[in-house]
Design a protein around this motif. Sequence first.
Motif, mmCIF file in Angstrom:
data_model
loop_
_atom_site.group_PDB
_atom_site.id
_atom_site.type_symbol
_atom_site.label_atom_id
_atom_site.label_comp_id
_atom_site.label_asym_id
_atom_site.label_seq_id
_atom_site.Cartn_x
_atom_site.Cartn_y
_atom_site.Cartn_z
ATOM 1 N N ARG A 126 -3.089 2.457 -9.369
ATOM 2 C CA ARG A 126 -2.829 2.633 -7.940
ATOM 3 C C ARG A 126 -2.912 1.302 -7.227
ATOM 4 N N LEU A 127 -1.836 0.975 -6.490
ATOM 5 C CA LEU A 127 -1.767 -0.239 -5.694
ATOM 6 C C LEU A 127 -1.311 0.115 -4.278
ATOM 7 N N ALA A 128 -1.462 -0.834 -3.364
ATOM 8 C CA ALA A 128 -0.975 -0.649 -1.996
ATOM 9 C C ALA A 128 -0.241 -1.915 -1.571
ATOM 10 N N ASP A 129 0.924 -1.716 -0.972
ATOM 11 C CA ASP A 129 1.782 -2.797 -0.500
ATOM 12 C C ASP A 129 1.410 -3.135 0.946
ATOM 13 N N LEU A 130 1.246 -4.416 1.249
ATOM 14 C CA LEU A 130 0.940 -4.814 2.625
ATOM 15 C C LEU A 130 1.991 -4.307 3.601
ATOM 16 N N ASP A 131 3.259 -4.253 3.170
ATOM 17 C CA ASP A 131 4.321 -3.794 4.071
ATOM 18 C C ASP A 131 4.100 -2.362 4.541
ATOM 19 N N ASP A 132 3.352 -1.565 3.769
ATOM 20 C CA ASP A 132 3.093 -0.178 4.164
ATOM 21 C C ASP A 132 2.175 -0.101 5.385
ATOM 22 N N TYR A 133 1.524 -1.192 5.727
ATOM 23 C CA TYR A 133 0.607 -1.212 6.861
ATOM 24 C C TYR A 133 1.177 -1.970 8.054
ATOM 25 N N ARG A 134 2.393 -2.458 7.919
ATOM 26 C CA ARG A 134 3.019 -3.218 8.983
ATOM 27 C C ARG A 134 3.931 -2.340 9.830
ATOM 28 N N VAL A 135 3.923 -2.565 11.128
ATOM 29 C CA VAL A 135 4.930 -1.969 12.002
ATOM 30 C C VAL A 135 6.172 -2.849 11.986
ATOM 31 N N HIS A 136 5.969 -4.142 12.150
ATOM 32 C CA HIS A 136 7.060 -5.120 12.102
ATOM 33 C C HIS A 136 6.911 -5.933 10.820
ATOM 34 N N ARG A 137 7.954 -5.939 10.026
ATOM 35 C CA ARG A 137 7.898 -6.640 8.755
ATOM 36 C C ARG A 137 7.644 -8.126 8.996
#
Length: 467
Positions: A422-433
Amino acid sequence: MAFSQTNLAWSTLLELGGRGRLHDRLARALRTAIRDGRLPEGAAVPPSRALAEELGCSRWVVTEAYGQLVAEGYLSARVGSATRVAWSPAASPPVPRASRTPSRPVVRYDLAPGLPDLRAFPRRRWADAVRSVIGSAVHYDLDVPDPAGHAVLRSTLAQYLRRSRGADADATSVFVCAGVTDGLVRTCRALRADGITDLAVEDPGWPRLRDAAGSAGSRVHPVPVDDDGLRVDDLARTPARAVVVGAAHQFPTGTVLSPARRAGLARWARDVAGFVVEDDYDAEFRYDHHPVAVMQGMDPGRVVLLGTVSKTLSPALGLGWLVAPTAMVPGLRAANPVATAPPVLDQLALAAFIDRGWYDAHLRASRRRFRVRRDLLLTTLAGRIPRASASGTAAGLHVLLHLPDDVDTAATVRAAASAGLRLADLDDYRVHRGPGRALVLGYGNLGDTEVPAAVELLRESLRPPID
């Protein structure tokens, strides 16, 4: 087929209206319930004596109805066993039995953020706390609970937050809630009732907080974060009069709000007659020095403090708190008339757990464990993925792993998931890329011995490889 011993179908509603003798009407009602699927195949019908008592009739009426349905094949009866439904509608698909295993993909290693070490949950002491409050709770503790929480826990939390987090709190300002998200929803409702409908959030930030604020009717404005935390100048250019901020440890960047930004944020709140909502979600875990005190202690009239045991004990407990400015307390109660506090016995158990010193002891042990694990993770990452770099304050339960710009982090997360990581992408927490590719790596719910294998699997999952 193997029948469930607990599926007794006690609550089935039987319509006994119409003409005819009572045992015929009962047989007809049961037959209809079976045909409609309300009594599924394998379900046990109530014992004749119990059903007779419920219906206010003689036991003979029930045994006659059951006997008729046994003869028709709708029921089956065996000596020493319950009478059970033996028929199901031909057109109905079979009812699947509950699986003993979860349907989610098998996870071998968990590097996603958001969880403490669930293996280290203090089961024995928590059980002792539960047993003690069950034995000592008086009858009025079992009454309809105060939506703001039980007075004992509110007082205990106020004392704990004063001594450990530098908060300005007393029992009247503390509300017990189900966690940070629940506390934010309650706060947003109170703010809306006071005319504050625009709320700023950190970008990147925890998506559930944005969703929670939106569900409470707030208009959400993302504000960028840099190495000093929330950019107060950008906040001032929004119409927001309230902002959610992780001052002690921002998620997911891992930054700490600088002293100058803290002062600027407090000044902004006074200038706009607004509020800072401080998300103190994992601030107990600081490894290079003592945890930074909460902003709420600087300006308790303008800062709402949210906290939880989800990162220190377990999210399964569903216990958190909200410390409100004194002037906001009546509005919080009025704006959340149907809010419910967590179960009272759980609240009392947490109060006992804190009062006996067990919570402090658990936090000390957790800090030692997570410091060692964080160091091991950083060392292993540097050795196995040298072109990546980790950032974030030595605190909390996650680090940010920066990767070369050509890495497809979304594809990496998918490849890792298929391999059981299991990993998490920083982009999943961004409103604006934003610029830069990164993964948010949690180490809370990962055994120390699993770190090398998890990092190796991460290296193999990178798309494209960066060796």
